[in-house]
Design an enzyme around this catalytic site. Structure first.
Site, PDB file in Angstrom:
ATOM      1  N   GLN A 196       0.922  -1.094  -0.012  1.00  0.00           N
ATOM      2  CA  GLN A 196      -0.090   0.052  -0.182  1.00  0.00           C
ATOM      3  C   GLN A 196       0.873   1.338   0.001  1.00  0.00           C
ATOM      4  O   GLN A 196       2.033   1.175   0.407  1.00  0.00           O
ATOM      5  CB  GLN A 196      -1.047   0.037   1.245  1.00  0.00           C
ATOM      6  CG  GLN A 196      -1.917  -1.237   1.260  1.00  0.00           C
ATOM      7  CD  GLN A 196      -2.561  -1.222   2.718  1.00  0.00           C
ATOM      8  OE1 GLN A 196      -3.044   0.032   3.083  1.00  0.00           O
ATOM      9  NE2 GLN A 196      -3.170  -2.317   2.912  1.00  0.00           N
ATOM     10  N   ARG A 208       5.141   5.783  16.507  1.00  0.00           N
ATOM     11  CA  ARG A 208       5.547   4.843  16.722  1.00  0.00           C
ATOM     12  C   ARG A 208       6.619   4.892  18.151  1.00  0.00           C
ATOM     13  O   ARG A 208       6.613   4.345  19.027  1.00  0.00           O
ATOM     14  CB  ARG A 208       6.384   3.742  15.817  1.00  0.00           C
ATOM     15  CG  ARG A 208       5.066   3.574  14.574  1.00  0.00           C
ATOM     16  CD  ARG A 208       5.536   2.562  13.887  1.00  0.00           C
ATOM     17  NE  ARG A 208       6.348   2.969  12.631  1.00  0.00           N
ATOM     18  CZ  ARG A 208       6.091   3.292  11.530  1.00  0.00           C
ATOM     19  NH1 ARG A 208       4.553   3.192  11.207  1.00  0.00           N
ATOM     20  NH2 ARG A 208       6.760   3.684  10.635  1.00  0.00           N
ATOM     21  N   ASP A 247      -6.307  -6.637  10.906  1.00  0.00           N
ATOM     22  CA  ASP A 247      -6.283  -5.708   9.632  1.00  0.00           C
ATOM     23  C   ASP A 247      -6.965  -6.813   8.537  1.00  0.00           C
ATOM     24  O   ASP A 247      -7.199  -8.052   8.732  1.00  0.00           O
ATOM     25  CB  ASP A 247      -4.831  -5.528   9.193  1.00  0.00           C
ATOM     26  CG  ASP A 247      -4.712  -4.307   8.065  1.00  0.00           C
ATOM     27  OD1 ASP A 247      -4.393  -3.328   8.226  1.00  0.00           O
ATOM     28  OD2 ASP A 247      -5.479  -4.509   6.933  1.00  0.00           O
ATOM     29  N   CYS A 335      -5.299  10.298   8.920  1.00  0.00           N
ATOM     30  CA  CYS A 335      -4.442  10.598   7.909  1.00  0.00           C
ATOM     31  C   CYS A 335      -5.109  11.412   6.783  1.00  0.00           C
ATOM     32  O   CYS A 335      -4.458  11.646   5.705  1.00  0.00           O
ATOM     33  CB  CYS A 335      -3.685   9.602   7.487  1.00  0.00           C
ATOM     34  SG  CYS A 335      -4.686   8.272   6.678  1.00  0.00           S
TER      35      CYS A 335
HETATM   36  C1  LIG Z   1      -3.070   3.796   7.587  1.00  0.00           C
HETATM   37  S1  LIG Z   1      -2.917   1.946   7.310  1.00  0.00           S
HETATM   38  C2  LIG Z   1      -2.249   1.508   8.889  1.00  0.00           C
HETATM   39  C3  LIG Z   1      -0.697   1.798   9.164  1.00  0.00           C
HETATM   40  C4  LIG Z   1      -0.086   1.061  10.376  1.00  0.00           C
HETATM   41  N1  LIG Z   1      -0.534   1.552  11.483  1.00  0.00           N
HETATM   42  C5  LIG Z   1       1.746   1.117  10.092  1.00  0.00           C
HETATM   43  O1  LIG Z   1       2.215   1.933  10.777  1.00  0.00           O
HETATM   44  O2  LIG Z   1       2.111   0.598   9.303  1.00  0.00           O
HETATM   45  C6  LIG Z   1      -4.633   1.444   7.372  1.00  0.00           C
HETATM   46  C7  LIG Z   1      -4.778   0.239   7.222  1.00  0.00           C
HETATM   47  O3  LIG Z   1      -5.790  -0.350   7.576  1.00  0.00           O
HETATM   48  C8  LIG Z   1      -6.533  -1.558   6.941  1.00  0.00           C
HETATM   49  N2  LIG Z   1      -7.994  -1.294   6.762  1.00  0.00           N
HETATM   50  C9  LIG Z   1      -8.613  -0.758   5.880  1.00  0.00           C
HETATM   51  N3  LIG Z   1      -9.949  -0.761   6.466  1.00  0.00           N
HETATM   52  C10 LIG Z   1     -10.066  -1.784   7.520  1.00  0.00           C
HETATM   53  C11 LIG Z   1     -11.074  -2.256   8.180  1.00  0.00           C
HETATM   54  N4  LIG Z   1     -12.083  -2.053   8.129  1.00  0.00           N
HETATM   55  N5  LIG Z   1     -10.596  -3.276   8.970  1.00  0.00           N
HETATM   56  C12 LIG Z   1      -9.432  -3.759   9.247  1.00  0.00           C
HETATM   57  N6  LIG Z   1      -8.276  -3.198   8.538  1.00  0.00           N
HETATM   58  C13 LIG Z   1      -8.725  -2.162   7.707  1.00  0.00           C
HETATM   59  C14 LIG Z   1      -5.703  -1.386   5.632  1.00  0.00           C
HETATM   60  O4  LIG Z   1      -5.335  -2.800   5.194  1.00  0.00           O
HETATM   61  C15 LIG Z   1      -4.413  -0.775   6.005  1.00  0.00           C
HETATM   62  O5  LIG Z   1      -3.203  -1.795   6.218  1.00  0.00           O
END
Ligand SMILES: C[S@@+](CC[C@H](N)C(=O)[O-])C[C@H]1O[C@@H](n2cnc3c(N)ncnc32)[C@H](O)[C@@H]1O
Length: 391
Positions: A196, A208, A247, A335
């Site tokens: 992503q 973090r 996730d 974000c």
């Molecule tokens: C902003 S990223 C998180 C980044 C992570 N905290 C990091 O530091 O690497 C958002 C994540 O939410 C996941 N996602 C999106 N909608 C979701 C849902 N309804 N339930 C679970 N995961 C979801 C996406 O696959 C993505 O990996």
């Protein structure tokens, strides 16, 4: 160069260094522009405002690269801006070999994102105009950084907004499917080709680090929207006990598990489920945690989506507050520029009242230093985090 006039009044924001001109603000051209043409922007009386590039079909029609009459857009300007971006990162103590090297408007190079993953460079063009300058950008990056490989991409979003063809390809050297990067005392696999964004959420590095300061040995932690587990691993490394990471992306979780192995970390439970559903399961099972992290994707890509996004946050916060132990911490992020820090605080306030839990704010975070934002352009500050102690 093609000349563009803007409506009376628009010059005020441009003279205040706001670099975008919207489509309805343009009143005329010296000749019909093509997508990506370089332009001189002039006020209604013909006065100079700036040099930029244009996409006459996009809502953000013009992005200004220079507000100085003597600073025309040419290869020297682009090379100078790239050098400045590199020099700025050299002075930061990011404690990582992966960082954002060019943050679009934040580095005065609108439409260009460059992330560095060790010896590899990912270049993302988000506008038609910057894409037209790729022959200036790519050789300069290779010359300045001497990378082993460069991967170039255009996201689906940029393609839908700007009419660029969506693509992803190695344009220099070799780029392996997975690259290992270091962040502090941890290492992570980054899937440049399939991941992503450009592969890793570099912007949350500071968050973090901050969260690590809040972990007590043995804390039970919940990492919601965990992606490849960066928060989960950092919390575990800081001494957490059981960590649950959730996730919906199978691919991200697969990399998350590999990341745990790479760092010889055990004790993270990886859950492939929708966070909203999983929180209900936790609630029914009466499970609770010392630290809950909520880092969702952008729920609001534009201002019309804010209301729906806030409903989503409200639902997340209501249940998350309930599953946070008394005295525990909850960290929530947005974000999306459109979901502001004030929105987050308001929703948290309402949710805390509804679930009758008093909340004290102990910290806040923003995107890390390699994602600078421009005062005159609030849109460049997109990532906010609130850290609450839940009583
Ligand atoms: C902003 S990223 C998180 C980044 C992570 N905290 C990091 O530091 O690497 C958002 C994540 O939410 C996941 N996602 C999106 N909608 C979701 C849902 N309804 N339930 C679970 N995961 C979801 C996406 O696959 C993505 O990996």
């Amino acid at each position: 160069m093609l000349q563009v006039r803007v409506k009376p009044g628009v010059e005020d924001k441009i003279r205040g260094f706001f670099p975008w001109v919207y489509k309805p603000e343009v009143t005329g051209y010296s000749k019909q522009p093509k997508k990506g043409d370089l332009v001189v922007v002039r006020d209604a009386k013909g006065g100079f405002l700036g040099y930029g590039y244009i996409n006459p079909h996009a809502n953000i029609s013009i992005r200004i690269l220079s507000f100085k009459k003597e600073e025309e857009i040419n290869i020297e300007l682009i090379r100078r801006r790239l050098k400045e971006a590199i020099e700025y990162r050299k002075r930061l103590n990011l404690d990582s070999d992966a960082y954002r090297l060019v943050h679009s408007e934040g580095d005065f190079l609108p439409g260009l994102i460059v992330d560095l993953y060790g010896d590899y460079v990912v270049v993302e063009f988000t506008t038609y105009g910057m894409n037209r300058l790729r022959e200036w950008v790519l050789p300069a990056l290779v010359e300045f950084l001497k990378p082993k490989g460069v991967y170039e991409k255009v996201s689906e979003y940029a393609s839908s907004v700007e009419g660029l063809e969506q693509r992803g390809e190695v344009v220099y050297g070799h780029v392996p499917e997975e690259v290992v990067i270091r962040e502090g005392d941890l290492r992570f696999y980054v899937n440049i080709l399939e991941g992503q964004k450009t592969g890793f959420f570099l912007d949350q590095r500071r968050a973090r680090r901050l969260l690590r300061d809040m972990v007590k040995p043995g804390d039970e932690c919940l990492d919601l929207f965990c992606h490849t587990g960066a928060f989960a691993l950092h919390m575990k490394k800081a001494g957490a006990g059981r960590v649950t990471a959730v996730d919906t992306s199978k691919g991200a979780l697969r990399v998350g598990k590999k990341n745990a192995e790479l760092n010889h970390i055990r004790g993270i439970e990886w859950v492939e489920e929708d966070v909203f559903d999983f929180l209900r399961v936790l609630r029914r099972a009466r499970k609770s945690f010392d630290i809950v992290v909520i880092d969702p994707p952008s729920f609001a890509k534009n201002r019309f989506a804010v209301e729906g996004a806030l409903r989503g946050y409200k639902e997340l916060l209501l249940t998350s507050l309930k599953v946070t132990k008394p005295g525990g911490y909850l960290a929530v992020y947005s974000c999306s520029f459109h979901v502001t820090r004030e929105h987050l605080l308001q929703v948290l306030l309402e949710a805390s009242k509804d679930v009758k839990r008093q909340v004290r704010i102990v910290a806040e975070s923003f995107q890390d230093l390699d994602h600078p934002w421009v005062l005159q352009m609030p849109n460049t500050l997109y990532l906010k985090g609130i850290y609450a102690e839940v009583r």
